[in-house]
Scaffold this motif. Sequence first.
Motif, short mmCIF file in Angstrom:
data_model
loop_
_atom_site.label_atom_id
_atom_site.label_comp_id
_atom_site.label_asym_id
_atom_site.label_seq_id
_atom_site.Cartn_x
_atom_site.Cartn_y
_atom_site.Cartn_z
N UNK A 69 0.85 -1.19 0.00
CA UNK A 69 0.00 0.00 0.00
C UNK A 69 0.89 1.24 0.00
N UNK A 70 0.62 2.13 -0.93
CA UNK A 70 1.30 3.43 -1.01
C UNK A 70 0.24 4.49 -1.20
N UNK A 71 -0.21 5.08 -0.11
CA UNK A 71 -1.21 6.14 -0.15
C UNK A 71 -0.66 7.38 0.55
N UNK A 72 -0.76 8.51 -0.11
CA UNK A 72 -0.32 9.77 0.48
C UNK A 72 -1.30 10.19 1.57
N UNK A 73 -0.91 11.22 2.30
CA UNK A 73 -1.78 11.78 3.34
C UNK A 73 -3.12 12.21 2.74
#
Length: 75
Positions: A8-12
């Motif tokens: 998982x790579x989700x920004x703020x």
Amino acid sequence: MPAIDVVIHLSESECLAHYEGRYANVRTRSVDGRWVVFPAEALRRVVTREGVQGIFRLEFSDQGRFVSIQPLSKR
């Protein structure tokens, strides 16, 4: 209990959209390349100021319902 490891790579800001309910589910890839969909509310358990980054283990019931998320590593 069935489990699958996902990246998982989700920004703020992406996490905020999920938190605000603009998205009901998260769609991401498992470490072996399969697509996985799980409830966005699960991110609340692992979100940080930087968002959600790393590899996580998702556990599901025998009926396929989401049960838990655990961080395995951060990237």
